[in-house]
Design an enzyme around this catalytic site. Structure first.
Site, PDB file in Angstrom:
ATOM      1  N   HIS A  53       0.821  -1.211   0.000  1.00 25.97           N
ATOM      2  CA  HIS A  53       0.000   0.000   0.000  1.00 25.97           C
ATOM      3  C   HIS A  53       0.847   1.248   0.000  1.00 25.97           C
ATOM      4  O   HIS A  53       2.041   1.237   0.295  1.00 25.97           O
ATOM      5  CB  HIS A  53      -0.949   0.001   1.204  1.00 25.97           C
ATOM      6  CG  HIS A  53      -0.252   0.347   2.487  1.00 25.97           C
ATOM      7  ND1 HIS A  53      -0.100   1.646   2.928  1.00 25.97           N
ATOM      8  CD2 HIS A  53       0.337  -0.436   3.410  1.00 25.97           C
ATOM      9  CE1 HIS A  53       0.550   1.639   4.080  1.00 25.97           C
ATOM     10  NE2 HIS A  53       0.830   0.386   4.394  1.00 25.97           N
ATOM     11  N   CYS A  54       0.196   2.325  -0.349  1.00 26.03           N
ATOM     12  CA  CYS A  54       0.725   3.667  -0.173  1.00 26.03           C
ATOM     13  C   CYS A  54      -0.461   4.473   0.359  1.00 26.03           C
ATOM     14  O   CYS A  54      -1.369   3.908   0.959  1.00 26.03           O
ATOM     15  CB  CYS A  54       1.336   4.228  -1.461  1.00 26.03           C
ATOM     16  SG  CYS A  54       0.316   4.079  -2.932  1.00 26.03           S
ATOM     17  N   ARG A  55      -0.475   5.743   0.153  1.00 26.22           N
ATOM     18  CA  ARG A  55      -1.589   6.538   0.676  1.00 26.22           C
ATOM     19  C   ARG A  55      -2.904   6.203  -0.027  1.00 26.22           C
ATOM     20  O   ARG A  55      -3.925   5.993   0.602  1.00 26.22           O
ATOM     21  CB  ARG A  55      -1.262   8.028   0.545  1.00 26.22           C
ATOM     22  CG  ARG A  55      -2.284   8.915   1.173  1.00 26.22           C
ATOM     23  CD  ARG A  55      -1.796  10.360   1.251  1.00 26.22           C
ATOM     24  NE  ARG A  55      -2.898  11.260   1.407  1.00 26.22           N
ATOM     25  CZ  ARG A  55      -3.626  11.387   2.511  1.00 26.22           C
ATOM     26  NH1 ARG A  55      -3.337  10.648   3.565  1.00 26.22           N
ATOM     27  NH2 ARG A  55      -4.622  12.230   2.565  1.00 26.22           N
TER      28      ARG A  55
END
Length: 187
Positions: free
Chosen positions: A124-126
């Site tokens: 994931h990232c933001r």
């Protein structure tokens, strides 16, 4: 131009609709490859949801404290049984995310091998839109020997993504390197 040479325009065409528009992800998390999930900070910070997905490992492609980052760590997941790895990448065209390609691929491979091949990894990232799909695409190229077009298409078929042009360029460079080394399958 060889079969392995790809332009940024070709990659952007793959990522956009017939009118040239990008789509925003329709869900917080998608399984983009067997046992590899790409998603956003909402799911990354919801340990109950992660456990319901059977996640054993987390690769945070946006580790840090700023607005662009997701402030989690190994301590955040303490007691959950989830193994954590963070990469402090910024989602800008000039950020060199390629320095993390090998490290991320190693972690994803380790995650998938966990418990005799039953591990499940959440990358994931933001927003799950640029950094995390870039690292998963690099994994597919490095470990599954997919060319950039096949790898990006594999992720895009299952999740709406839009890696920035700088990241796409770095994936193109990886594609050229792997092709020169004979490390990619040619369709």
């Amino acid at each position: 131009m060889s079969a392995f040479e790809v332009t940024l325009q070709q990659l952007n065409d793959l990522l956009t609709d017939d009118r040239g528009f990008y789509s925003w992800p329709t869900k917080h998390v998608h399984e983009v490859y067997p046992r590899i999930f790409v998603g956003d900070a909402f799911v990354a910070t919801n340990t109950t949801r992660l456990k319901s997905l059977g996640i054993t490992h987390i690769l945070n492609a946006a580790e840090g404290n700023s607005f662009m980052h997701v402030n989690t760590s190994a301590e955040f997941y303490a007691g959950t049984g989830i193994t954590y790895h963070g990469v402090a990448a910024s989602d800008t065209d000039h950020f060199d995310i390629s320095v993390f390609f090998q490290e991320a691929a190693d972690f994803i491979e380790e995650a998938l091998a966990y418990k005799n091949g039953r591990g499940r990894v959440y990358v994931h990232c933001r927003e799950g839109y640029s950094r995390s799909p870039t690292l998963v695409t690099a994994y597919l190229m490095l470990r599954q020997k997919m060319d950039i077009h096949s790898a990006l298409a594999t992720v895009r078929e299952r999740r709406e993504i839009g890696p920035n042009d700088g990241f796409l360029y770095q994936l193109c460079r990886l594609n050229q390197t792997l092709a020169a080394e004979g490390m990619l399958w040619n369709k």
